[in-house]
Design a protein around this motif. Structure first.
Motif, short mmCIF file in Angstrom:
data_model
loop_
_atom_site.label_atom_id
_atom_site.label_comp_id
_atom_site.label_asym_id
_atom_site.label_seq_id
_atom_site.Cartn_x
_atom_site.Cartn_y
_atom_site.Cartn_z
N ALA A 20 5.49 4.80 -1.10
CA ALA A 20 6.16 4.82 -2.42
C ALA A 20 5.92 2.72 -2.15
CB ALA A 20 7.97 5.14 -1.92
N THR A 21 6.59 2.31 -1.21
CA THR A 21 6.39 0.52 -1.47
C THR A 21 4.89 -0.09 -1.69
OG1 THR A 21 6.02 0.20 1.22
CG2 THR A 21 8.29 0.95 0.25
N GLY A 22 3.64 0.76 -1.70
CA GLY A 22 2.17 0.19 -1.45
C GLY A 22 2.84 -0.48 -0.45
N ASN A 23 2.76 -1.01 1.21
CA ASN A 23 2.78 -1.59 2.38
C ASN A 23 1.86 -0.61 3.11
OD1 ASN A 23 4.34 -3.60 0.68
ND2 ASN A 23 5.72 -3.22 2.32
N LYS A 24 1.25 -1.77 4.02
CA LYS A 24 0.22 -0.96 5.06
C LYS A 24 0.99 -2.10 5.74
CE LYS A 24 -2.97 1.41 4.59
NZ LYS A 24 -4.09 1.81 4.76
N THR A 25 0.57 -1.74 7.30
CA THR A 25 0.25 -3.39 8.48
C THR A 25 -0.82 -2.42 8.60
OG1 THR A 25 0.92 -0.84 9.98
CG2 THR A 25 2.44 -2.18 8.84
N PHE A 26 -1.74 -3.82 9.74
CA PHE A 26 -2.68 -4.27 10.09
C PHE A 26 -2.40 -4.63 11.34
CE2 PHE A 26 -7.28 -6.00 10.96
CZ PHE A 26 -7.20 -5.45 11.35
N PHE A 42 -6.95 -12.19 4.15
CA PHE A 42 -5.27 -11.52 3.67
C PHE A 42 -4.68 -12.75 3.23
CE2 PHE A 42 -5.25 -9.23 7.31
CZ PHE A 42 -4.55 -7.76 6.87
N SER A 43 -4.13 -12.80 1.79
CA SER A 43 -3.23 -13.40 1.09
C SER A 43 -2.01 -13.91 1.51
CB SER A 43 -3.72 -13.43 -0.43
OG SER A 43 -2.91 -14.45 -0.54
N VAL A 44 -1.30 -15.11 2.42
CA VAL A 44 -0.46 -15.93 2.46
C VAL A 44 0.19 -16.73 1.76
CG1 VAL A 44 1.10 -17.32 4.44
CG2 VAL A 44 -1.38 -15.58 5.23
N SER A 45 0.94 -16.59 0.86
CA SER A 45 2.18 -17.26 0.84
C SER A 45 3.49 -17.98 0.98
CB SER A 45 2.48 -15.90 -0.85
OG SER A 45 3.59 -15.50 -0.43
N ASN A 76 1.00 -6.17 1.12
CA ASN A 76 0.74 -5.18 -0.21
C ASN A 76 -0.69 -5.07 0.34
OD1 ASN A 76 -0.71 -4.14 -2.65
ND2 ASN A 76 1.85 -5.59 -3.21
N LYS A 77 -0.62 -3.32 0.11
CA LYS A 77 -2.34 -3.06 -0.38
C LYS A 77 -3.24 -2.79 -1.23
CE LYS A 77 -1.32 1.83 -0.99
NZ LYS A 77 -0.90 3.66 -0.46
N LYS A 78 -2.72 -3.30 -2.09
CA LYS A 78 -3.35 -3.50 -3.06
C LYS A 78 -3.88 -4.63 -4.02
CE LYS A 78 -1.41 0.46 -6.75
NZ LYS A 78 -0.45 1.05 -7.01
N THR A 79 -2.68 -5.92 -3.38
CA THR A 79 -2.91 -7.20 -3.64
C THR A 79 -3.59 -7.67 -2.45
OG1 THR A 79 -0.47 -7.83 -3.71
CG2 THR A 79 -1.99 -7.23 -5.58
N LYS A 80 -3.80 -7.40 -1.12
CA LYS A 80 -4.03 -7.39 0.26
C LYS A 80 -2.98 -9.44 0.54
CE LYS A 80 -7.19 -5.23 1.59
NZ LYS A 80 -7.77 -4.49 2.82
N GLU A 81 -1.22 -9.27 -0.21
CA GLU A 81 -1.19 -10.42 0.22
C GLU A 81 0.07 -9.96 1.19
OE1 GLU A 81 2.84 -13.15 -2.31
OE2 GLU A 81 1.01 -12.22 -3.47
N VAL A 82 0.35 -11.31 1.95
CA VAL A 82 0.81 -10.74 3.70
C VAL A 82 2.37 -10.65 2.82
CG1 VAL A 82 1.22 -11.32 5.59
CG2 VAL A 82 -0.74 -11.55 4.62
N ILE A 83 2.84 -9.76 3.34
CA ILE A 83 4.50 -10.16 3.14
C ILE A 83 5.15 -10.56 4.57
CG2 ILE A 83 6.58 -8.30 3.13
CD1 ILE A 83 4.98 -6.07 1.55
#
Length: 119
Positions: free
Chosen positions: A22-28, A51-54, A83-90
């Motif tokens: 449901a969250t749309g998050n994945k791990t690698f 990945f994109s780091v913010s 986030n698996k859609k945007t590849k932004e690192v949480i």
């Protein structure tokens, strides 16, 4: 027949909502092979992901303490939640650092002020 189709549709939607992320998050997990500004490239085996780091990205060391993004270096083993859609690192969890880093930090800690005076 119409009731059967409606029941099947409701059942499918229920399974989809229960078993989907449901969250749309994945791990690698893998080894950092490149850090370039806000871009982070991690490789595991033959798989390489960018990945994109913010500024909102949380970075943790091996002990779970929050650290600065300046400490993300090439060859560190990390676990990334993104986030698996945007590849932004949480968040980034450093799993293992280089042996050379461990030796250097041990040497720095073992030096005392009296050692420096003796030199």
């Amino acid at each position: 027949m119409k009731k059967y189709l409606i029941f099947t549709a409701v059942l499918l939607l229920t399974f989809q909502s229960v078993f989907s992320n449901a969250t749309g998050n994945k791990t690698f997990s893998g080894r950092v092979i490149s850090v370039n500004g806000s871009e982070l490239i991690v490789k595991k085996g033959k798989t390489e992901k960018t990945f994109s780091v913010s500024d909102e990205t949380k970075i943790y060391d091996e002990n779970g303490d929050i650290i600065s993004s300046d400490l993300i270096w090439v060859d560190k083993i990390v676990k990334i939640t993104y986030n698996k859609k945007t590849k932004e690192v949480i968040e980034i969890q450093i799993i293992k650092r280089l042996i050379k880093e461990s030796v250097e930090s041990t040497e720095i800690k073992s030096e005392s002020p009296s050692d420096k005076k003796a030199e």
